[in-house]
Write a protein that holds these residues in place. Structure first.
Motif, short mmCIF file in Angstrom:
data_model
loop_
_atom_site.label_atom_id
_atom_site.label_comp_id
_atom_site.label_asym_id
_atom_site.label_seq_id
_atom_site.Cartn_x
_atom_site.Cartn_y
_atom_site.Cartn_z
N GLU A 22 0.80 -1.22 0.00
CA GLU A 22 0.00 0.00 0.00
C GLU A 22 0.84 1.28 0.00
OE1 GLU A 22 -4.25 -1.03 1.90
OE2 GLU A 22 -2.74 -0.40 3.35
N LEU A 23 2.08 1.20 0.43
CA LEU A 23 2.85 2.41 0.73
C LEU A 23 3.83 2.84 -0.35
CD1 LEU A 23 3.55 2.00 4.55
CD2 LEU A 23 1.69 3.21 3.39
N GLY A 24 3.93 2.08 -1.43
CA GLY A 24 4.86 2.51 -2.46
C GLY A 24 4.94 1.52 -3.60
N TYR A 25 5.63 1.96 -4.65
CA TYR A 25 5.83 1.11 -5.82
C TYR A 25 7.11 0.29 -5.65
CZ TYR A 25 2.23 4.05 -7.82
OH TYR A 25 1.05 4.71 -8.04
N PHE A 26 7.11 -0.89 -6.26
CA PHE A 26 8.21 -1.83 -6.07
C PHE A 26 9.37 -1.55 -7.04
CE2 PHE A 26 5.34 -5.46 -4.27
CZ PHE A 26 5.15 -4.73 -3.11
N THR A 27 9.71 -0.28 -7.20
CA THR A 27 10.80 0.09 -8.10
C THR A 27 12.11 -0.59 -7.73
OG1 THR A 27 9.72 2.24 -8.36
CG2 THR A 27 11.99 2.05 -9.15
N ALA A 28 12.34 -0.78 -6.43
CA ALA A 28 13.58 -1.45 -6.01
C ALA A 28 13.72 -2.81 -6.66
CB ALA A 28 13.61 -1.57 -4.49
N TRP A 29 12.62 -3.54 -6.80
CA TRP A 29 12.71 -4.86 -7.43
C TRP A 29 13.06 -4.75 -8.91
CZ3 TRP A 29 13.95 -8.38 -4.44
CH2 TRP A 29 13.37 -8.56 -3.17
N ARG A 30 12.57 -3.72 -9.59
CA ARG A 30 12.94 -3.51 -10.99
C ARG A 30 14.43 -3.25 -11.10
NH1 ARG A 30 10.90 -4.98 -15.66
NH2 ARG A 30 8.86 -4.58 -14.68
N ARG A 31 14.97 -2.43 -10.20
CA ARG A 31 16.41 -2.14 -10.23
C ARG A 31 17.23 -3.38 -9.88
NH1 ARG A 31 14.32 0.94 -12.77
NH2 ARG A 31 13.98 3.15 -12.39
N ILE A 32 16.72 -4.19 -8.95
CA ILE A 32 17.41 -5.44 -8.61
C ILE A 32 17.44 -6.38 -9.81
CG2 ILE A 32 17.19 -7.53 -7.20
CD1 ILE A 32 16.13 -5.64 -4.95
N ALA A 33 16.34 -6.43 -10.56
CA ALA A 33 16.30 -7.27 -11.76
C ALA A 33 17.36 -6.87 -12.77
CB ALA A 33 14.91 -7.21 -12.40
N GLU A 34 17.78 -5.61 -12.74
CA GLU A 34 18.78 -5.11 -13.68
C GLU A 34 20.21 -5.32 -13.19
OE1 GLU A 34 17.46 -1.10 -13.81
OE2 GLU A 34 15.70 -1.53 -15.07
N GLU A 35 20.38 -5.74 -11.93
CA GLU A 35 21.72 -5.94 -11.37
C GLU A 35 22.29 -7.29 -11.84
OE1 GLU A 35 23.52 -3.97 -9.54
OE2 GLU A 35 22.22 -2.66 -8.34
N PRO A 36 23.56 -7.34 -12.23
CA PRO A 36 24.19 -8.62 -12.59
C PRO A 36 24.62 -9.37 -11.32
CG PRO A 36 25.75 -6.84 -12.90
CD PRO A 36 24.46 -6.19 -12.46
N ILE A 37 23.69 -10.10 -10.71
CA ILE A 37 23.95 -10.75 -9.42
C ILE A 37 23.76 -12.25 -9.54
CG2 ILE A 37 23.42 -8.75 -7.99
CD1 ILE A 37 20.58 -9.80 -7.66
N ASP A 38 24.30 -12.95 -8.54
CA ASP A 38 24.19 -14.41 -8.50
C ASP A 38 22.91 -14.87 -7.80
OD1 ASP A 38 26.87 -15.39 -9.62
OD2 ASP A 38 27.50 -13.92 -8.13
N PHE A 39 22.46 -14.10 -6.78
CA PHE A 39 21.24 -14.50 -6.09
C PHE A 39 20.67 -13.31 -5.33
CE2 PHE A 39 24.51 -15.34 -2.89
CZ PHE A 39 23.94 -14.94 -1.69
N VAL A 40 19.40 -13.46 -4.94
CA VAL A 40 18.71 -12.54 -4.04
C VAL A 40 18.47 -13.25 -2.73
CG1 VAL A 40 16.47 -11.45 -3.56
CG2 VAL A 40 17.57 -11.08 -5.77
N PHE A 41 18.76 -12.57 -1.62
CA PHE A 41 18.31 -13.02 -0.31
C PHE A 41 17.15 -12.14 0.12
CE2 PHE A 41 18.77 -12.21 4.40
CZ PHE A 41 18.05 -13.34 4.79
N HIS A 42 15.95 -12.73 0.21
CA HIS A 42 14.78 -12.00 0.71
C HIS A 42 14.68 -12.27 2.19
CE1 HIS A 42 10.79 -10.44 1.35
NE2 HIS A 42 10.71 -10.03 0.09
#
Length: 536
Positions: A170-190
């Motif tokens: 409710e409090l914001g858009y998930f832009t951080a996840w879009r930027r994470i999708a663009e990062e060349p990373i090996d994994f995400v820790f949620h």
């Protein structure tokens, strides 16, 4: 219906390759007779059943888990699916165009598990990317990208990962996840708080806008209690395209914190200390919905209201990652879970954050770890930060963090100090603030033992107030081990080589507007063999 022998059945339940002849870990899946029943022979959909996207997780050196959930109507508790089983085809390819398909099979999606698909792929090459997709009823899912781990002990020069969580819809858009999708990373820790369990602002009684700004988008329904409630809430969150993009970009290791069930729950006790047998029912339903919506292995399927979540993953000879569960085994919070001075209950030896079995597993794993670096990935702040309350007097701390479980905290830091000095880094979350600091034993000689980076929220707290937040200002007083703190949304990016662990505190200027601008608030180095952090 065609006859199903045991080998065929194992295939339909998601095993692959070399795992076809292995026994299933749960009797519930080990049918010899009768064969699957109530199977839809000719699935048809008026719209795509892949509205929740695709995901992968729990990578090994020869495979990973592939996930999707059939839900043409994502806000319906059953996803708008008929109450029948459906065969879902899956493919894994060596290229994004699927010219070279290296594995394929079928999985039986069941109404009992909300038509979730958990395919455990094995038999792949180590340390390389793969692409995957699903098909059912003439519909094809989006393509996801995953990656296998390096072989155990294989020389490795670099690992990059992101830690993120606390995504209040409710409090914001998930832009951080879009930027994470663009990062060349090996994994995400949620680290947790994938959903929030509270009533939508349209349905809540009273006005909480004094604590939070008016919502940008609304939760559907009231507070979550039944499995239908939790399933629908996951359906709403998972329709977000930015979150879907991050899931499809790389494998995830997931953990839950509190809001996947109820705020600040502890073991078998909820926030309001309802009778434990009552909370046990809510908790069991919430954990099943969590499993249904995450890329987890069958070994994490809930049994009798418990889910196995602490586990480790080894990236060659460079990084051993230990993913903890700081909710299911902890003692109830001290002093009614209020910000309090650290009284005797906080230090009591009979209170635990991890429980005996998990603590023993972690200590043994750290002691025997052959890796150059070790990651402790968990939910709540390990730094012991005290602050002066608005009325002065004794310094206070939060009882939901490790500061409320000082016996467990002392034991963990003592173990790191004795067995792994200079190569353990802790990553945490939950507080909706970025933290970076040293870890010091409260009853020790003041030496720095390790380092901690705590990731801020994706949206919880809305845009935030940066360094002007009163919590930020008060935390910086009298806590010399704290090197940085800010109240902005974003994520933590870790880039590890053989000699240096770099941590970047990524922030967004706005989450109340779509596509906010991303920047780096601060960057830090941890040098191998030298505990503590340095700002760069």
């Amino acid at each position: 219906m065609a006859n199903f022998d045991r080998r065929t059945l194992l295939t339909l339940l998601g095993s692959s390759g070399a795992a076809l002849t292995a026994p299933l870990p749960f009797k519930a899946f080990a049918w010899d007779r009768p064969p699957p029943y109530n199977v839809e022979p000719n699935p048809k959909f008026s719209t795509t059943p892949f509205t929740l996207g695709v995901a992968s997780g729990e990578p090994l050196s020869d495979g990973f888990v592939l996930w999707t959930r059939l839900a043409p109507e994502p806000l319906d508790p059953h996803g708008g699916m008929p109450r029948r089983q459906m065969l879902v085809d899956w493919e894994v390819a060596a290229d994004d165009g699927f010219k070279t398909i290296v594995q394929s099979g079928k999985f039986m999606a069941m109404p009992e598990l909300a038509h979730a698909v958990h395919v455990e792929v094995s038999g792949l090459a180590s340390n390389r990317p793969y692409w995957y997709r699903f098909m059912v009823g003439g519909e094809r899912s989006p393509v996801g990208r995953s990656r296998t781990l390096p072989a155990l002990g294989a020389p490795l020069d670099r690992v990059r990962f992101v830690a993120a969580g606390c995504q209040y819809y409710e409090l914001g858009y998930f832009t951080a996840w879009r930027r994470i999708a663009e990062e060349p990373i090996d994994f995400v820790f949620h680290y947790g708080d994938y959903i929030y369990e509270g009533a939508g602002a349209k349905f809540a009684t009273g006005d909480n806008f004094g604590k939070n700004p008016p919502p940008l988008r609304f939760h559907v329904g009231n507070e979550l209690y039944s499995i239908d409630d939790y399933r629908a809430r996951y359906g709403q969150y998972k329709t977000d395209p930015d979150l879907q993009a991050a899931h499809a970009a790389c494998p995830w290791f997931v953990s839950f914190d509190d809001h996947e069930i109820d705020n600040n729950w502890a073991a078998n006790i909820d926030e309001n200390e309802m009778p434990q047998e009552i909370f046990a029912t809510r908790k069991a339903m919430a954990l099943q919905a969590y499993y249904e919506n995450m890329p987890l292995r069958r070994s994490s399927m809930p049994v009798n209201g418990h889910i196995q979540m602490f586990r480790s993953a080894q990236y060659g000879d460079l990084l051993n990652a230990f993913f903890l569960d700081t909710r299911q085994y902890r003692s109830n919070q001290a002093y009614f879970d209020l910000a309090s001075p650290q009284g005797p209950e906080v230090f009591a030896a009979n209170r635990s954050m991890l429980g005996d079995r998990q603590e023993a597993w972690l200590f043994e794993g750290l002691s025997k770890s052959p890796s150059r670096w070790n990651l402790i990935a968990q939910q709540v702040l390990l730094m012991n930060l005290l602050r002066t309350g608005p009325e002065g007097g004794e310094r206070l701390t939060g009882m939901d963090t490790w500061s409320g479980y000082m016996h467990s905290r002392r034991r963990l830091l003592d173990h790191i100090d004795k067995h792994r000095p200079g190569n353990v880094v802790t990553v945490s979350g939950d507080a909706h603030l970025h933290f970076a600091g040293d870890l010091i034993q409260d009853n020790g000689d003041g030496r720095v033992i390790s380092a901690e980076f705590s990731a801020t929220s994706v949206t919880s707290g809305a845009d935030g107030t940066g360094d002007e937040n009163p919590r930020v200002r008060s935390a910086m007083v009298g806590n010399a081990e704290l090197k940085a703190i800010t109240d902005k949304r974003g994520y933590l990016l870790c880039d590890i080589n053989r000699n240096v662990w770099q941590a970047d505190l990524k922030i967004l200027d706005k989450v109340t507007q779509a596509n906010g601008n991303l920047s780096t608030y601060a960057s830090f180095h941890v040098e191998h063999g030298r505990p503590g952090i340095k700002r760069i």
